[in-house]
Design a protein around this motif. Structure first.
Motif, mmCIF file in Angstrom:
data_model
loop_
_atom_site.group_PDB
_atom_site.id
_atom_site.type_symbol
_atom_site.label_atom_id
_atom_site.label_comp_id
_atom_site.label_asym_id
_atom_site.label_seq_id
_atom_site.Cartn_x
_atom_site.Cartn_y
_atom_site.Cartn_z
ATOM 1 N N ASN A 108 0.613 -34.311 -24.037
ATOM 2 C CA ASN A 108 1.396 -33.425 -24.888
ATOM 3 C C ASN A 108 2.893 -33.709 -24.746
ATOM 4 O O ASN A 108 3.361 -34.058 -23.651
ATOM 5 N N LYS A 109 3.607 -33.559 -25.822
ATOM 6 C CA LYS A 109 5.062 -33.749 -25.779
ATOM 7 C C LYS A 109 5.697 -32.924 -24.671
ATOM 8 O O LYS A 109 6.574 -33.404 -23.926
ATOM 9 N N ALA A 110 5.243 -31.673 -24.526
ATOM 10 C CA ALA A 110 5.837 -30.789 -23.515
ATOM 11 C C ALA A 110 5.535 -31.245 -22.093
ATOM 12 O O ALA A 110 6.270 -30.877 -21.165
ATOM 13 N N ASP A 111 4.458 -32.020 -21.895
ATOM 14 C CA ASP A 111 4.162 -32.539 -20.552
ATOM 15 C C ASP A 111 5.328 -33.378 -20.044
ATOM 16 O O ASP A 111 5.835 -33.174 -18.931
ATOM 17 N N PHE A 112 5.741 -34.334 -20.852
ATOM 18 C CA PHE A 112 6.776 -35.280 -20.432
ATOM 19 C C PHE A 112 8.153 -34.619 -20.432
ATOM 20 O O PHE A 112 8.954 -34.850 -19.514
ATOM 21 N N ASP A 113 8.419 -33.786 -21.432
ATOM 22 C CA ASP A 113 9.685 -33.053 -21.423
ATOM 23 C C ASP A 113 9.767 -32.143 -20.198
ATOM 24 O O ASP A 113 10.850 -31.948 -19.623
ATOM 25 N N GLY A 114 8.608 -31.591 -19.791
ATOM 26 C CA GLY A 114 8.575 -30.677 -18.652
ATOM 27 C C GLY A 114 8.824 -31.343 -17.310
ATOM 28 O O GLY A 114 9.140 -30.654 -16.329
ATOM 29 N N SER B 128 -1.669 -33.514 -20.248
ATOM 30 C CA SER B 128 -2.756 -32.878 -21.004
ATOM 31 C C SER B 128 -3.574 -33.928 -21.749
ATOM 32 O O SER B 128 -3.845 -33.793 -22.939
ATOM 33 N N GLY B 129 -3.933 -34.978 -21.075
ATOM 34 C CA GLY B 129 -4.668 -36.054 -21.706
ATOM 35 C C GLY B 129 -5.430 -36.847 -20.669
ATOM 36 O O GLY B 129 -5.771 -36.325 -19.613
ATOM 37 N N HIS B 130 -5.665 -38.116 -20.960
ATOM 38 C CA HIS B 130 -6.349 -38.994 -20.024
ATOM 39 C C HIS B 130 -5.329 -39.990 -19.495
ATOM 40 O O HIS B 130 -4.424 -40.416 -20.213
ATOM 41 N N THR B 131 -5.457 -40.375 -18.245
ATOM 42 C CA THR B 131 -4.359 -41.062 -17.565
ATOM 43 C C THR B 131 -4.287 -42.563 -17.837
ATOM 44 O O THR B 131 -3.358 -43.215 -17.376
#
Length: 472
Positions: A7-13, A448-451
């Protein structure tokens, strides 16, 4: 094989310079060669690369069951008309996968095979690195074992550690970079005290619920492995073998009282048109199920000829944190891995939410023609509870939750003054010269995905960081 960026917010977070969604998207695209067909699913061409190494596609084959689940998801008001790899996720989706001509893509083939002839590359196989060498706080090379002999390699520019979320921390600790108590306990000479091996995160994966349907011949099983389908596969023609692990689609969902930022899912549902018993013993062994336990718990599924469908909830942001440490000073010993899966009540609550939401979809009017019946796993400790009550499912979690092999975070990336971290945003080990870590262990908070695809992104970005620093 499943292409799920997060998710975009994952990396921004993460809050790290150079690692926001806008910063990392070009590296996702750089690694990708997009062949997604708009006739087979929604995708946004503006966020997919065309010239990378790893091919991205939809499976050429799709069951009627998956088509109907997609409609059931839309019926239940899930969003559906967008690309889940564009930074937003909540909704129901057909799965994007890393395949080419029906075969699995892998980084070893795509990234290494073509450059093996280079004079500045030497690939040593069946080789085990035993120690990173230091001169003071500067990495100078490594020791490795091959055919029972020990060899030394020196580095003129840098040592790059990419051994994964278990073995990267193990090798660092064995080399003198790690927690003080561990280095002291094993009498390992100190190079640098750092919280190596802490912050272990993974996606918790529940092998339930499973539904038995009133039809036959639609879901996947070993009966699909026929000479005819194998020939179709060889010639890249649509057939059931195109679908990875029976997984055809995903749903991303969010709890009403979720602690996560807006738009970030708590759970992912992997939609398997079939059940794990239809793959023979392979899945049983891969998930490390005891044979007797498996034979009893899944007996009713093994015996049925009816179609089955699995909605497997994946806990995307577990609160619990584990750790990795060394067993002894022998680099050939397996590390000790503690993941503490579902030990936090909040994680159990989120997994139960996942179960209840799968029931909401499968029991919708759009899927009613299949008369889906939820399967009761024959587990004595769980049979004492009223079937389908919360306590029953909490018990099932204890027996049927496993890893998704998305281990990350054990060499956490962060700012120089953050005491929880091991590497800086340029992937350099803090307080050490000429040593970087480049693998999923640097991920500070699991995505929020697969690594798989995020790890490729990290490697692509690391390559640019290294080339920039050394003027290459």
């Amino acid at each position: 094989m499943m292409y799920v960026r997060g998710n975009k917010a994952d990396f921004d977070g993460w809050g790290l310079n150079g690692w926001s969604w806008d910063d990392v998207l070009p590296y996702f695209m750089k690694a990708e060669r997009n062949t997604l067909d708009p006739a087979r699913g929604k995708f946004d061409p503006n966020v997919h690369g065309m010239e990378g190494k790893m091919n991205t596609d939809f499976a050429l084959y799709r069951t009627k069951l998956m088509e109907d689940i997609y409609e059931a998801g839309k019926f239940k008001k899930y969003a559906w008309d967008f690309d889940y790899n564009n930074g937003s996720q909540l909704g129901v989706h057909f799965l994007q996968i890393n395949t080419y001509n029906g075969s699995r893509e892998d980084t070893g083939t795509r990234y290494i095979q073509d450059v093996l002839p280079r004079s500045n590359l030497y690939l040593s196989v069946n080789t085990h690195v035993t120690k990173i060498l230091f001169n003071g706080n500067k990495a100078t090379g490594v020791l490795y074992s091959l055919l029972g002999l020990t060899f030394k390699v020196t580095a003129t520019k840098e040592v790059i550690l990419s051994a994964g979320s278990f073995n990267s921390p193990q090798l660092l600790i064995l080399s003198g970079v790690g927690p003080q108590e561990t280095l002291t306990k094993f009498n390992i000479p100190l190079v640098k005290y750092l919280p190596v091996g802490q912050n272990l995160q993974d996606h918790h994966y529940l092998i339930a619920p499973t539904y038995i349907l009133n039809t036959t011949g639609n879901s996947f099983s070993l009966r699909n492995v026929t000479l005819f389908n194998i020939l179709l596969q060889l010639f890249n023609q649509p057939n059931p073998l195109h679908v990875p692990h029976n997984i055809e689609g995903l749903i991303f969902d969010k709890m009403a009282d979720s602690p996560l930022p807006a738009g970030v899912p708590d759970v992912e549902f992997m939609i398997l048109t079939g059940d794990i018993t239809k793959a023979g013993s392979f899945v049983r062994d891969a998930l490390c199920f005891d044979r007797k336990f498996y034979d009893k718990a899944f007996a009713g599924l093994k015996d049925t000829e009816n179609d089955t469908i699995n909605f497997n909830p994946v806990l995307l942001h577990p609160k619990i944190r584990g750790n990795v440490t060394i067993r002894d000073k022998n680099s050939f010993s397996k590390p000790i891995i503690r993941n503490f899966m579902l030990k936090d009540p909040c994680d159990r609550k989120a997994m139960l939410f996942g179960i209840r939401r799968t029931q909401r979809v499968i029991e919708s009017a759009a899927f009613a023609k299949y008369n889906p019946q939820i399967y009761r796993f024959d587990i004595p400790e769980c049979n004492v509870f009223v079937f389908d009550c919360d306590e029953y499912w909490y018990c099932i979690m204890d027996y049927l939750t496993t890893t998704l092999y998305h281990d990350s975070g054990t060499c956490r990336m962060g700012t120089e003054n953050d005491e929880r971290t091991v590497v800086t945003p340029d992937l350099k080990v803090k307080g050490i010269q000429k040593l970087r870590v480049v693998d999923a262990s640097v991920i500070p908070e699991i995505i929020s995905g697969h690594t798989g695809s995020p790890t490729m992104m990290i490697a692509e970005k690391a390559a640019d960081l290294i080339k920039s620093e050394h003027g290459i």
